[in-house]
Design a protein around this motif. Structure first.
Motif, PDB file in Angstrom:
ATOM      1  N   ASP A   1       0.827  -1.360   0.056  1.00  0.00           N
ATOM      2  CA  ASP A   1       0.250  -0.085  -0.222  1.00  0.00           C
ATOM      3  C   ASP A   1       0.854   1.209   0.050  1.00  0.00           C
ATOM      4  O   ASP A   1       0.528   2.366  -0.702  1.00  0.00           O
ATOM      5  N   MET A   2       1.866   1.291   0.635  1.00  0.00           N
ATOM      6  CA  MET A   2       2.705   2.512   0.792  1.00  0.00           C
ATOM      7  C   MET A   2       3.339   2.640  -0.372  1.00  0.00           C
ATOM      8  O   MET A   2       3.317   3.857  -0.903  1.00  0.00           O
ATOM      9  N   ILE A   3       3.938   1.847  -0.980  1.00  0.00           N
ATOM     10  CA  ILE A   3       4.850   2.065  -2.326  1.00  0.00           C
ATOM     11  C   ILE A   3       3.894   2.268  -3.590  1.00  0.00           C
ATOM     12  O   ILE A   3       4.046   3.092  -4.334  1.00  0.00           O
ATOM     13  N   ASN A   4       2.430   1.831  -3.316  1.00  0.00           N
ATOM     14  CA  ASN A   4       1.424   2.495  -4.372  1.00  0.00           C
ATOM     15  C   ASN A   4       0.755   3.326  -3.896  1.00  0.00           C
ATOM     16  O   ASN A   4      -0.370   3.934  -4.336  1.00  0.00           O
ATOM     17  N   ASP A   5       0.979   4.144  -2.961  1.00  0.00           N
ATOM     18  CA  ASP A   5       0.312   5.517  -2.345  1.00  0.00           C
ATOM     19  C   ASP A   5      -0.862   5.119  -2.042  1.00  0.00           C
ATOM     20  O   ASP A   5      -1.858   5.912  -2.189  1.00  0.00           O
ATOM     21  N   LYS A   6      -1.163   4.299  -1.438  1.00  0.00           N
ATOM     22  CA  LYS A   6      -2.588   3.916  -0.791  1.00  0.00           C
ATOM     23  C   LYS A   6      -2.449   3.655   0.655  1.00  0.00           C
ATOM     24  O   LYS A   6      -1.426   3.617   1.069  1.00  0.00           O
ATOM     25  N   GLY A   7      -3.520   4.138   1.317  1.00  0.00           N
ATOM     26  CA  GLY A   7      -3.505   4.034   2.909  1.00  0.00           C
ATOM     27  C   GLY A   7      -2.736   4.855   3.417  1.00  0.00           C
ATOM     28  O   GLY A   7      -2.286   6.201   2.728  1.00  0.00           O
ATOM     29  N   LYS A   8      -2.902   5.038   4.601  1.00  0.00           N
ATOM     30  CA  LYS A   8      -2.528   6.257   5.631  1.00  0.00           C
ATOM     31  C   LYS A   8      -0.919   6.107   5.968  1.00  0.00           C
ATOM     32  O   LYS A   8      -0.657   4.896   6.501  1.00  0.00           O
ATOM     33  N   MET A   9      -0.110   6.932   5.696  1.00  0.00           N
ATOM     34  CA  MET A   9       1.312   7.054   6.369  1.00  0.00           C
ATOM     35  C   MET A   9       1.246   7.676   7.867  1.00  0.00           C
ATOM     36  O   MET A   9       0.721   8.743   7.943  1.00  0.00           O
ATOM     37  N   ASP A  10       1.719   6.639   8.867  1.00  0.00           N
ATOM     38  CA  ASP A  10       1.925   7.535  10.110  1.00  0.00           C
ATOM     39  C   ASP A  10       3.317   7.993  10.266  1.00  0.00           C
ATOM     40  O   ASP A  10       4.118   7.164  10.655  1.00  0.00           O
ATOM     41  N   VAL A  11       3.591   9.132   9.907  1.00  0.00           N
ATOM     42  CA  VAL A  11       4.957   9.735   9.893  1.00  0.00           C
ATOM     43  C   VAL A  11       5.084  10.575  11.033  1.00  0.00           C
ATOM     44  O   VAL A  11       6.073  11.310  11.237  1.00  0.00           O
ATOM     45  N   THR A  12       4.608  10.499  12.148  1.00  0.00           N
ATOM     46  CA  THR A  12       4.631  11.257  13.262  1.00  0.00           C
ATOM     47  C   THR A  12       5.969  11.530  13.750  1.00  0.00           C
ATOM     48  O   THR A  12       6.382  12.604  14.120  1.00  0.00           O
ATOM     49  N   ASN A  13       6.782  10.423  13.816  1.00  0.00           N
ATOM     50  CA  ASN A  13       8.348  10.609  14.303  1.00  0.00           C
ATOM     51  C   ASN A  13       9.109  10.501  13.277  1.00  0.00           C
ATOM     52  O   ASN A  13      10.324  10.269  13.513  1.00  0.00           O
TER      53      ASN A  13
ATOM     54  N   ALA B   1      14.361  10.917  12.258  1.00  0.00           N
ATOM     55  CA  ALA B   1      15.478  10.273  11.142  1.00  0.00           C
ATOM     56  C   ALA B   1      14.629   9.606   9.881  1.00  0.00           C
ATOM     57  O   ALA B   1      13.681   9.054  10.186  1.00  0.00           O
ATOM     58  N   GLY B   2      15.288   9.716   8.640  1.00  0.00           N
ATOM     59  CA  GLY B   2      14.675   9.084   7.430  1.00  0.00           C
ATOM     60  C   GLY B   2      13.668  10.041   6.884  1.00  0.00           C
ATOM     61  O   GLY B   2      13.542  10.093   5.762  1.00  0.00           O
ATOM     62  N   GLY B   3      13.151  11.098   7.642  1.00  0.00           N
ATOM     63  CA  GLY B   3      12.246  12.294   7.161  1.00  0.00           C
ATOM     64  C   GLY B   3      10.778  11.774   6.854  1.00  0.00           C
ATOM     65  O   GLY B   3      10.624  10.728   6.711  1.00  0.00           O
ATOM     66  N   ALA B   4      10.027  12.714   6.712  1.00  0.00           N
ATOM     67  CA  ALA B   4       8.449  12.513   6.685  1.00  0.00           C
ATOM     68  C   ALA B   4       8.113  12.772   5.109  1.00  0.00           C
ATOM     69  O   ALA B   4       8.712  13.562   4.470  1.00  0.00           O
ATOM     70  N   ALA B   5       7.367  12.084   4.645  1.00  0.00           N
ATOM     71  CA  ALA B   5       6.800  12.455   3.109  1.00  0.00           C
ATOM     72  C   ALA B   5       5.252  12.121   3.217  1.00  0.00           C
ATOM     73  O   ALA B   5       4.766  11.345   4.214  1.00  0.00           O
ATOM     74  N   ASP B   6       4.447  12.589   2.196  1.00  0.00           N
ATOM     75  CA  ASP B   6       3.267  12.312   2.237  1.00  0.00           C
ATOM     76  C   ASP B   6       2.779  11.096   1.378  1.00  0.00           C
ATOM     77  O   ASP B   6       1.708  10.672   1.405  1.00  0.00           O
TER      78      ASP B   6
ATOM     79  N   ARG C   1       8.279   4.205  16.562  1.00  0.00           N
ATOM     80  CA  ARG C   1       8.589   3.842  15.297  1.00  0.00           C
ATOM     81  C   ARG C   1       7.425   4.576  14.405  1.00  0.00           C
ATOM     82  O   ARG C   1       6.428   4.754  14.743  1.00  0.00           O
ATOM     83  N   SER C   2       7.919   4.723  13.188  1.00  0.00           N
ATOM     84  CA  SER C   2       7.256   5.354  12.037  1.00  0.00           C
ATOM     85  C   SER C   2       6.647   4.663  11.056  1.00  0.00           C
ATOM     86  O   SER C   2       7.422   3.412  10.893  1.00  0.00           O
ATOM     87  N   SER C   3       5.755   4.782  10.152  1.00  0.00           N
ATOM     88  CA  SER C   3       5.124   3.693   9.227  1.00  0.00           C
ATOM     89  C   SER C   3       5.998   3.937   8.043  1.00  0.00           C
ATOM     90  O   SER C   3       5.843   2.886   7.399  1.00  0.00           O
ATOM     91  N   TRP C   4       6.268   4.997   7.833  1.00  0.00           N
ATOM     92  CA  TRP C   4       6.884   5.042   6.684  1.00  0.00           C
ATOM     93  C   TRP C   4       8.029   6.310   6.717  1.00  0.00           C
ATOM     94  O   TRP C   4       7.932   7.130   7.844  1.00  0.00           O
ATOM     95  N   PHE C   5       8.969   6.566   5.780  1.00  0.00           N
ATOM     96  CA  PHE C   5       9.563   7.584   5.685  1.00  0.00           C
ATOM     97  C   PHE C   5       9.961   8.222   4.245  1.00  0.00           C
ATOM     98  O   PHE C   5       9.920   7.506   3.305  1.00  0.00           O
ATOM     99  N   ALA C   6      10.281   9.326   4.143  1.00  0.00           N
ATOM    100  CA  ALA C   6      10.783  10.050   2.796  1.00  0.00           C
ATOM    101  C   ALA C   6      11.918   9.021   2.385  1.00  0.00           C
ATOM    102  O   ALA C   6      11.764   8.795   1.081  1.00  0.00           O
ATOM    103  N   CYS C   7      12.978   8.859   3.004  1.00  0.00           N
ATOM    104  CA  CYS C   7      13.791   7.851   2.743  1.00  0.00           C
ATOM    105  C   CYS C   7      13.423   6.623   3.290  1.00  0.00           C
ATOM    106  O   CYS C   7      13.867   6.390   4.577  1.00  0.00           O
ATOM    107  N   ALA C   8      12.648   5.629   2.663  1.00  0.00           N
ATOM    108  CA  ALA C   8      12.203   4.407   3.497  1.00  0.00           C
ATOM    109  C   ALA C   8      13.056   3.186   3.172  1.00  0.00           C
ATOM    110  O   ALA C   8      12.385   2.336   2.963  1.00  0.00           O
ATOM    111  N   CYS C   9      14.264   3.414   3.329  1.00  0.00           N
ATOM    112  CA  CYS C   9      15.304   2.136   3.297  1.00  0.00           C
ATOM    113  C   CYS C   9      14.933   1.206   4.347  1.00  0.00           C
ATOM    114  O   CYS C   9      15.078   0.031   3.961  1.00  0.00           O
ATOM    115  N   CYS C  10      14.845   1.485   5.596  1.00  0.00           N
ATOM    116  CA  CYS C  10      14.796   0.720   6.735  1.00  0.00           C
ATOM    117  C   CYS C  10      13.482  -0.399   6.571  1.00  0.00           C
ATOM    118  O   CYS C  10      13.813  -1.396   6.959  1.00  0.00           O
ATOM    119  N   PRO C  11      12.499   0.084   6.420  1.00  0.00           N
ATOM    120  CA  PRO C  11      11.383  -0.973   6.524  1.00  0.00           C
ATOM    121  C   PRO C  11      11.438  -2.251   5.692  1.00  0.00           C
ATOM    122  O   PRO C  11      11.189  -3.337   6.435  1.00  0.00           O
TER     123      PRO C  11
END
Lengths: 657, 657
Positions: A36-48, A52-57, A415-425
């Protein structure tokens, strides 16, 4: 037939309760969520995420491939290496399908393979940023472009998908890529004499060689390994020609060759420095190629870097990369707990590197580090729900400090659901999904069981080994060996560093005293051996750091089995730094099935807590007020930050000299 | 006449050996050296300047004034506040001329006054950057322009020079400036309703009022104090109108109002936050104006901030401002020793602020903090040679860490001769040169002696007080009081916090037991009292931090008299963190005249040093190897980093609960 000609592993199914939970969550929760994340579906919880990693919409990763494939219109979104989020998802899926087949998941993966094939240039090139928005700059700014890094991640995924599903198409894409790279890079005249700013292609090409046995890929991998650090002007010349200010990451232009682990040839490197993941990806490929090529100089180089990290730059949890600045190693024995970075990707790649080192040489120390990563440093990167991830993994955290001291801004408490730089998940999920590859190592006629993760394994000649046990909570390990063809082989069992002082081995229920060889017990297997059991020392142990480590002096960490523990403010009074352990604290171990999806906790009453007084002066000449006897509760480090946002610490003070 | 109508101090000459050395060096070395620097003569040793403060190849400060005065051509060089380096030099000279008259120095100062007068606009405006290169932007971007900050520094200098030499011209420039500011700022329609991003004008106008008694200046000071934080859109509106990207400091546009201590009106502020020097300059003016105006709300606001700092954000050395990011305060009890900033300017301005607080209320705690700054935190900012200065003053330093851990890059191990932002050098020299103003405080008919710095002081009514002693090395203090007119007054003596448990007071050689009032002893003086002596407790004391302070837990600092000590790698084996003090260590004090221009050292054999072993593993389950009895040598903190570049630490581990 009594002797084996070529021993090999054919199938490993993990049966461990602990790991089945994680692997089911990867299959059922993480993979669909990341899709869902890489397809831009669903909600990103990028609170934190901005810690590090940065937030993206949104991610844009699949959309970029669609645009490159001509299926959609628009500009590239995100980092130049955004494609890799798709590839690492695909690699995770490849592993998941082997233990949790799901047609819908496979359909999505096949659809993705088709998309990638459509996006790939005829000549094999694939990097959507350059295809969409900068076609004339292909391979023109390797210091920052991540093109070989991106394609390397696809090659890993393609090989994994081919190995898992037999998809020729997945492999063909990878081979076309490798062909493209080979026609552009190498020592020959007319090719680019250089390398990517971010290693990855080296380890990917080595994997591609293992699958295809095409030496072109191996030679190219070795070229990238030996070329690195030879020509210190390579990046500068490319940047100059590409337009000096035309950066993808302005700060990376002048950061220096040390950051890229490209300041000298690998055979001259003495320690790990610079961006941690770059070092570790590079060394994974290095150790792999060195083994295949029997190259003693490269083997020695790999040994040198691994030794430096493990003896001087590794956190007790397995985390590596001490500073947020450049996500980098700093220097020997510099292991600050409250400002460390310990990127999830770095722990994961330390496991990759160490797996290759173990394949080079059977020694307990390598299994120890893999165990340290998978049960602690790397595992901390993923929440219990499988859908939230840490970028940085500190050993000491304080929500107030992260908020109000800018030097600790990178330390997220959640922990964050996703990052601008989403290498870790997807890095942590591909590790957990492929964990079955981390249990056995075969050398000649030896099978080494180096991890105590219950499994059913099948080997050549009909050999089957069933490992049982409730590790990491229980230290009783048993192996049932089925050897229908009466093969003769040696069965090695790693004795972990934390149990070297005390363990019991039984073969066919009889206690056996076997000499350790590099911390491994070798049991000769013949037709008579049907069961082996091992009892490990599951006492809670105090860990002390080398006195060269400023940050840990006067403190201990607590470890039971492979699990490093921590104190959280949820279970203990804050501030946590007021606790002091007694001289020889005894800990009570309790498995709590309802807590944190089931964890073993450690508690002790052999602790003190200093008294506080908010009205007290900041400094006093008085004697200390003393401390109250206190109860201290510890939970596994990997499970921290799954409840309220409170303080956490791995190292706890203890009196003594 | 038996009663005084208006007690006042007329002259103070410092005779202290300790301070005469420093003050002579300021007169003979620092002032000529700084003169060369601002005139772009002589060599800058900026080896370590880039750690904090930045490196530059020249200053341009005098040249900028020449250009503004029409005596030279060219563009402005350096920061928009470069002028202040000249003004603070001039202020230092003003104080120096009172204890070390030098015609050449006075000629240079008079020449500079003439230059400044020539550079000043007819309407009183003076800020060379804007005059030379941006005349249309005057007062248009106060968030970043430092115009009132710069003119404030001149006003301080002009007042000081007038007070010292009687120069009307120096005062006239200041009054013209204040007039210009008054015609541009204030609550009236048509004026700018705002304030400078960097406070300073408030304290400067209060000083100008004290000298001139012109209430305009006082009203304007109070306006700036009460207006700050009222209109949170003021900076944004100005930036917008001036061209949003047209920054002098891009990072300061979006840093937020907390950085400017302008996030709310001062009467609503609860703690010190943001840029430390901004907070402290502001509070210096705040406490000063509050006193003159008998404004209880402003007095309470000053109390609140001072209390927060001293009870929760002050290093044991007196350093303040915990983080390099924004050179700022962080939060209560956050006092990291190895990453702290502790800017020299911040310690100096903490002394300014506290001097105003003491003038508001006679209490020992204020004298304690002034003493802490002048003997430790501020004094550490200047090398023994008077010509090298620290920007950041850490409490723990390690040359390897500063080089290889980017989070400690701002920690220089060696003082620099100058900086691109050269605020610190002349700030510490103007403090030391004006130290005679920090010895006595007069309230009604009370003379308070709050510093034990030997001096000859003259007061109204012919009263003379001669304080003698070899402080800070010796605790025997004596006062000879000459009171020819038999005035009746009260003589207060601060008993320092470090001696409150043990001191002996004799009046005319007879032991007297007097009740302390806010840690001050008051001795009624009549014709009979001619001598007072005080014996202070000069034992080496262990200092413990509040248990809310994570960084200092399990550690002690060592203080003897006012001097906070530190261990340096020059005198002790490294790493220093291996030392542990015994439970009740006894220290041997030795005055060493040849060491560091004469210092008292502390040594102890009640210490242990943990053993090291470079071949040892990074982590062990073994018991600690133990420690050897060790000899530990401590030197005064202010004198660190005057020898080889080695480790330094103020806080040392000690077992105990």
């Amino acid at each position: 037939m009594d002797a084996l000609t070529q021993l090999s592993v054919t199938d490993v199914q993990i049966t461990s309760t602990f790991w089945q939970r994680y692997r089911n969550i990867i299959a059922k929760e993480a993979v669909p969520f990341q899709w869902d994340m890489i397809n831009d579906k669903g909600k990103m919880d990028v609170t934190n995420a901005d810690a590090a990693g940065g937030a993206a919409d949104h991610s844009g990763a699949i959309e970029n491939l669609k645009i490159a494939a001509g299926r959609a219109k628009g500009h590239h979104f995100g980092f130049v290496f955004q494609d890799t989020d798709v590839y690492k998802w695909l690699e995770t899926v490849s592993y998941v399908l082997k233990y949790h087949f799901d047609q819908k998941m496979k359909d999505a993966a096949d659809w993705t393979i088709d998309l990638i094939a459509d996006a790939q240039d005829k000549n094999g090139y694939l990097s959507t940023y350059f295809q969409i928005d900068a076609p004339k700059r292909k391979f023109k700014r390797l210091q920052q472009s991540h093109e070989l890094y991106s394609m390397g991640h696809y090659i890993e995924a393609g090989v994994a998908y081919y190995e898992s599903t037999g998809s020729q198409k997945a492999l063909e894409i990878a081979e076309k890529m490798a062909g493209c790279i080979n026609s552009n890079f190498g020592p020959e005249d007319g090719k680019i004499h250089g390398y990517d700013g971010h290693p990855e292609i080296e380890l990917a090409l080595a994997k591609l060689y293992e699958t295809t046995k095409n030496r072109t890929y191996l030679n190219l991998a070795k070229y990238f390994i030996t070329e690195r650090g030879q020509d210190l002007k390579f990046f500068d010349r490319q940047n100059e020609a590409d337009g000096i200010d035309n950066d993808f990451f302005a700060e990376l232009r002048t950061i220096g060759d040390r950051y890229y682990f490209a300041d000298k040839p690998i055979t001259e490197q003495k320690d790990a420095h610079g961006h941690a993941v770059r070092v570790l990806y590079f060394c994974t490929g290095l150790a792999h190629v060195a083994r295949i090529e029997h190259d003693k100089k490269l083997l020695k180089a790999a040994d040198t870097i691994w030794d430096d990290i493990v003896k001087k730059q590794l956190y007790v949890t397995g985390n590596v990369g001490q500073t947020v600045t450049g996500e980098a190693f700093t220097y020997d024995y510099d292991l600050p707990n409250d400002t460390d970075y310990g990127e999830t990707c770095a722990s994961v790649s330390m496991a990759f590197f160490t797996k290759q080192m173990l394949a080079n040489k059977l020694a307990g120390k390598f299994g120890d580090v893999i165990e340290k990563e998978i049960f602690n440093g790397a595992l901390s990167g993923i929440a219990l729900d499988g859908k939230h991830y840490f970028y940085a993994n500190p050993l000491e955290a304080d929500p107030v400090a992260s908020k109000l001291n800018p030097g600790k801004k990178h330390i997220a408490l959640r922990r964050s659901s996703w990052f601008a730089c989403a290498c870790c998940p997807a890095n942590i999920t591909r590790l957990i999904a492929s964990l079955d590859q981390y249990l056995y190592e075969i050398h000649d006629n030896t099978i080494l069981s180096h991890q105590f993760i219950a499994n059913d394994a099948k080997f050549s000649d009909g050999i089957e080994i069933h490992q049982q046990g409730n590790f990491p909570w229980d230290g009783n390990i048993s192996y049932q060996i089925s050897n229908p063809n009466r093969s003769k082989f040696s069965f090695g069992i790693r004795i972990p560093a934390w149990s070297l002082d005390k363990f019991i081995l039984k073969v066919n229920d009889k206690v056996v005293n076997t000499k350790l060889n590099d911390d491994i017990l070798y049991v000769p297997i013949d037709k008579s051996v049907t069961s082996i059991s091992l009892v490990l020392n599951m006492a809670a142990r105090l860990v002390r750091a080398n006195t060269n480590v400023n940050a840990d002096i006067g403190k201990v960490a607590i470890q039971r089995g492979p699990i490093v523990y921590c104190a959280e403010g949820v279970d203990n009074s804050q501030p946590l730094w007021r606790y002091i352990l007694g001289e020889a604290p005894s800990f009570k171990y309790t498995y709590e099935p309802q807590l944190l999806d089931g964890v073993g906790t450690l508690t002790t009453d052999d602790a003190y807590c200093l008294e506080g007084d908010p009205e007290e002066a900041l400094y006093t000449f008085d004697k200390p007020k003393g401390a109250q006897k206190a109860h201290l509760t510890l939970i596994p480090y990997y499970a921290w930050a799954n409840r309220d946002e409170k303080q956490m610490t791995v190292w706890i003070r203890q009196n003594g000299i």
